[in-house]
Motif scaffolding. Structure first.
Motif, mmCIF file in Angstrom:
data_model
loop_
_atom_site.group_PDB
_atom_site.id
_atom_site.type_symbol
_atom_site.label_atom_id
_atom_site.label_comp_id
_atom_site.label_asym_id
_atom_site.label_seq_id
_atom_site.Cartn_x
_atom_site.Cartn_y
_atom_site.Cartn_z
ATOM 1 N N LEU A 208 32.304 48.420 38.564
ATOM 2 C CA LEU A 208 33.846 48.235 38.927
ATOM 3 C C LEU A 208 33.718 48.412 40.333
ATOM 4 C CD1 LEU A 208 36.520 47.898 37.687
ATOM 5 C CD2 LEU A 208 35.999 49.736 36.979
ATOM 6 N N VAL A 209 35.078 47.557 41.200
ATOM 7 C CA VAL A 209 35.042 48.150 42.705
ATOM 8 C C VAL A 209 36.834 48.994 41.679
ATOM 9 C CG1 VAL A 209 36.142 47.552 44.611
ATOM 10 C CG2 VAL A 209 33.697 46.979 43.343
ATOM 11 N N LEU A 210 36.988 49.712 42.501
ATOM 12 C CA LEU A 210 38.819 49.991 41.834
ATOM 13 C C LEU A 210 39.627 50.602 43.318
ATOM 14 C CD1 LEU A 210 37.610 52.923 39.829
ATOM 15 C CD2 LEU A 210 39.286 50.636 38.994
ATOM 16 N N LEU A 211 41.169 49.638 43.375
ATOM 17 C CA LEU A 211 41.483 50.255 44.470
ATOM 18 C C LEU A 211 42.919 51.167 44.002
ATOM 19 C CD1 LEU A 211 42.308 46.592 45.890
ATOM 20 C CD2 LEU A 211 40.662 48.645 46.532
ATOM 21 N N PRO A 212 42.484 52.626 44.411
ATOM 22 C CA PRO A 212 43.408 53.123 43.558
ATOM 23 C C PRO A 212 44.846 53.001 43.920
ATOM 24 C CG PRO A 212 41.548 54.619 44.258
ATOM 25 C CD PRO A 212 41.890 52.530 44.895
ATOM 26 N N PRO A 213 46.132 53.685 43.846
ATOM 27 C CA PRO A 213 47.087 53.224 43.771
ATOM 28 C C PRO A 213 47.268 54.542 45.632
ATOM 29 C CG PRO A 213 47.673 55.603 42.303
ATOM 30 C CD PRO A 213 46.255 54.884 42.363
ATOM 31 N N SER A 214 46.807 53.574 46.578
ATOM 32 C CA SER A 214 46.512 54.518 47.866
ATOM 33 C C SER A 214 47.660 53.596 48.516
ATOM 34 C CB SER A 214 45.538 54.391 48.222
ATOM 35 O OG SER A 214 44.880 55.635 48.053
ATOM 36 N N ASN A 235 32.612 40.176 47.490
ATOM 37 C CA ASN A 235 31.112 38.971 47.085
ATOM 38 C C ASN A 235 30.469 39.875 45.638
ATOM 39 O OD1 ASN A 235 30.854 36.616 48.884
ATOM 40 N ND2 ASN A 235 30.247 37.376 50.004
ATOM 41 N N THR A 236 30.844 41.156 45.225
ATOM 42 C CA THR A 236 30.449 41.107 44.094
ATOM 43 C C THR A 236 30.802 40.820 43.893
ATOM 44 O OG1 THR A 236 30.029 43.848 43.783
ATOM 45 C CG2 THR A 236 32.278 42.800 43.959
ATOM 46 N N SER A 237 29.109 41.356 42.577
ATOM 47 C CA SER A 237 29.609 40.387 40.823
ATOM 48 C C SER A 237 30.214 41.521 40.206
ATOM 49 C CB SER A 237 27.937 39.891 40.375
ATOM 50 O OG SER A 237 27.350 41.999 40.376
ATOM 51 N N ALA A 238 31.041 42.919 40.820
ATOM 52 C CA ALA A 238 31.334 44.157 39.884
ATOM 53 C C ALA A 238 32.884 43.382 39.727
ATOM 54 C CB ALA A 238 31.865 45.296 40.016
ATOM 55 N N PRO A 239 34.085 43.797 38.691
ATOM 56 C CA PRO A 239 35.060 42.849 38.792
ATOM 57 C C PRO A 239 35.852 44.141 39.521
ATOM 58 C CG PRO A 239 34.545 44.249 37.168
ATOM 59 C CD PRO A 239 33.575 44.177 37.301
ATOM 60 N N VAL A 240 37.044 44.168 40.158
ATOM 61 C CA VAL A 240 37.654 44.771 41.341
ATOM 62 C C VAL A 240 39.017 44.730 40.627
ATOM 63 C CG1 VAL A 240 38.367 45.018 43.945
ATOM 64 C CG2 VAL A 240 36.385 43.406 42.916
ATOM 65 N N LEU A 241 39.437 45.847 40.506
ATOM 66 C CA LEU A 241 40.535 46.595 39.661
ATOM 67 C C LEU A 241 41.813 47.358 40.399
ATOM 68 C CD1 LEU A 241 41.904 47.390 36.258
ATOM 69 C CD2 LEU A 241 42.375 48.935 37.866
ATOM 70 N N GLY A 242 43.358 46.728 40.501
ATOM 71 C CA GLY A 242 43.273 47.968 41.496
ATOM 72 C C GLY A 242 44.864 48.580 40.427
ATOM 73 N N LEU A 243 45.044 49.403 41.195
ATOM 74 C CA LEU A 243 46.863 50.258 40.394
ATOM 75 C C LEU A 243 47.902 50.199 41.623
ATOM 76 C CD1 LEU A 243 43.631 51.989 40.040
ATOM 77 C CD2 LEU A 243 45.010 52.049 37.969
ATOM 78 N N SER A 244 49.233 50.351 41.654
ATOM 79 C CA SER A 244 50.227 49.307 41.877
ATOM 80 C C SER A 244 50.793 50.977 42.349
ATOM 81 C CB SER A 244 51.545 48.867 41.365
ATOM 82 O OG SER A 244 51.911 49.238 42.478
ATOM 83 N N PRO A 245 50.447 50.754 43.867
ATOM 84 C CA PRO A 245 51.346 52.958 44.370
ATOM 85 C C PRO A 245 53.061 52.193 44.501
ATOM 86 C CG PRO A 245 50.286 51.000 45.812
ATOM 87 C CD PRO A 245 50.284 50.898 45.037
ATOM 88 N N LEU A 284 41.667 39.722 46.909
ATOM 89 C CA LEU A 284 40.795 40.743 46.328
ATOM 90 C C LEU A 284 40.367 41.327 44.740
ATOM 91 C CD1 LEU A 284 41.515 42.381 49.526
ATOM 92 C CD2 LEU A 284 39.720 41.685 48.836
ATOM 93 N N LEU A 285 41.982 40.622 44.560
ATOM 94 C CA LEU A 285 42.056 41.071 42.811
ATOM 95 C C LEU A 285 41.902 40.632 41.067
ATOM 96 C CD1 LEU A 285 45.584 42.876 43.074
ATOM 97 C CD2 LEU A 285 43.399 44.360 44.024
ATOM 98 N N ASP A 286 40.925 40.564 40.974
ATOM 99 C CA ASP A 286 40.446 40.325 39.781
ATOM 100 C C ASP A 286 41.563 40.888 38.849
ATOM 101 O OD1 ASP A 286 38.319 39.174 39.811
ATOM 102 O OD2 ASP A 286 37.354 40.746 39.759
ATOM 103 N N TYR A 287 41.947 42.481 39.147
ATOM 104 C CA TYR A 287 42.964 43.258 37.650
ATOM 105 C C TYR A 287 44.051 43.618 38.453
ATOM 106 C CZ TYR A 287 39.621 42.244 34.105
ATOM 107 O OH TYR A 287 38.393 41.098 33.289
ATOM 108 N N TRP A 288 45.356 44.091 37.556
ATOM 109 C CA TRP A 288 45.983 44.637 38.705
ATOM 110 C C TRP A 288 47.531 45.765 37.751
ATOM 111 C CZ3 TRP A 288 47.082 46.738 43.020
ATOM 112 C CH2 TRP A 288 48.478 47.282 43.586
#
Ligand code: GDP
Ligand code: CA
Length: 335
Positions: A208-214, A235-245, A284-288
């Motif tokens: 899992l790749v995370l974009l924290p609320p930065s 390209n990563t096979s991992a899902p990418v999830l971000g959290l809104s800052p 970049l995002l699968d999930y937000w």
């Protein structure tokens, strides 16, 4: 992307992070009982804020993550050390030597001195960071985005002369409180910067790749600009999830709105999602994850083909951040 069930195994997480927002989220992810899975976390930290101050190398975001997760951070300020004094700073100011506006703490100075000595001896920033973490034991693998010097500068009209000049990000942020209109952010050194060793692998091999609320511009955006970084996330096979800052159309703390307006992105959770873009559409995002007060914009985000949910996103304490992290894991790994 494929369905992943990681309930019974350790989840390998790679997160990009700036300072305070990133660190508080990561502390919840790794130290709160609200997180029900076992996690193994690698953090790629922004080093665009790094600066030479009075002969020492200061890496604010690396240190904020290290101190926050290692239990040494000032709870009140959110940066620097608990029980800090500023005698060296006052003495330097008494000599009238610039910069006088930088918050160089006495305890913090020890970290900077060791870092500087080690860099001068030929160690890389990654190696030095790892050595500093031996003391703090942050419980994560902390890597700078790059071992190369790549500093964010801000193009402004000089307040005295009116001339268009570029100043270091820290001068803009701290000395001028991000109040001078910024025409542009420039990453000095980007043309020759490479990702630090292990950075690309950590993205490609994550569960899992995370974009924290930065800060989306001068923290996450700076990391993403390093060559190969965005490609690895796409390209990563991992899902990418971000959290809104951005919560309720405002940064919770700090001046991220001033950064967003410079790159023509509105200060709201949907606009930041649009800025990052959907992975299904070259972004970049699968999930937000957005704050529950912003639930009105869920439809707008789903229209971008980004799966979105609204939950409380205020990191009032470790468990509040832990609950956010747990929701992120549930959504990305079980959806
Ligand atoms: P910095 O390098 O110290 O500025 O820290 P980051 O870039 O990691 O994070 C700064 C961002 O965190 C700010 O732009 C805020 O929008 C965001 N932030 C701070 N506190 C909170 C919070 O409690 N909840 C959310 N969702 N965002 C927050
Ligand atoms: Ca920062």
């Amino acid at each position: 992307m494929g369905r992943r069930s990681c309930k019974d195994s350790v989840v390998k997480i790679t997160a990009l992070a700036g300072g305070i927002g990133g660190a508080r989220f990561l502390r919840g992810l790794t130290q709160s009982k609200k997180v029900t899975r076992e996690v193994d976390v690698t953090v790629i930290a922004n080093t665009g804020d790094d600066i030479w101050v009075h002969g020492v190398r200061v890496c604010p975001d690396l240190d904020t993550v290290m101190y926050t997760l290692g239990g040494g951070i000032s709870v009140e300020r959110g940066w620097g050390r608990e029980g800090e004094t500023f005698t060296a700073k006052e003495e330097l100011a008494a000599y009238g030597v610039d910069p006088t506006w930088f918050g160089l703490g006495d305890k913090d100075l020890a970290t900077h001195l060791i870092r500087t000595t080690s860099l001068n001896a030929g160690y890389t920033l990654s190696e030095v960071t790892s050595a500093l973490c031996d003391r703090w034991q942050p419980g994560i693998n902390l890597i700078p985005m790059s071992d190369n010097r790549c500093e964010t500068h801000v193009v402004i009209d000089h307040p005295d002369t009116g001339a268009r000049v570029a100043i270091h990000f820290q001068e803009w942020w701290i000395r001028y409180g991000a109040k001078l209109p910024a025409h542009e952010f420039i990453q000095v050194g980007l043309d020759t910067a490479q990702p630090a060793p292990g950075v690309i692998e950590a993205i490609l091999n994550a569960d899992l790749v995370l974009l924290p609320p930065s800060n989306p511009v001068v923290s996450i955006g700076t990391i993403l600009a390093i060559p190969g970084m965005t490609e690895a996330i796409r390209n990563t096979s991992a899902p990418v999830l971000g959290l809104s800052p951005i919560v309720n159309n405002a940064p919770v703390r700090g001046m991220a709105d001033a950064c967003l307006s410079t790159i023509n992105v509105q200060t709201n959770a949907a606009a930041v999602a649009r800025h990052y873009g959907s992975r299904s559409d070259g972004g970049l995002l699968d999930y937000w994850l957005i704050d529950h007060t912003d639930a009105d914009s869920l439809g707008e985000i789903e229209d971008l083909e980004i799966t979105a949910r609204a939950i409380p996103l205020l990191m009032t304490d470790v468990d509040a951040a832990g609950a956010m992290a747990n929701s992120a894991l549930d959504l990305a790994l079980e959806h």
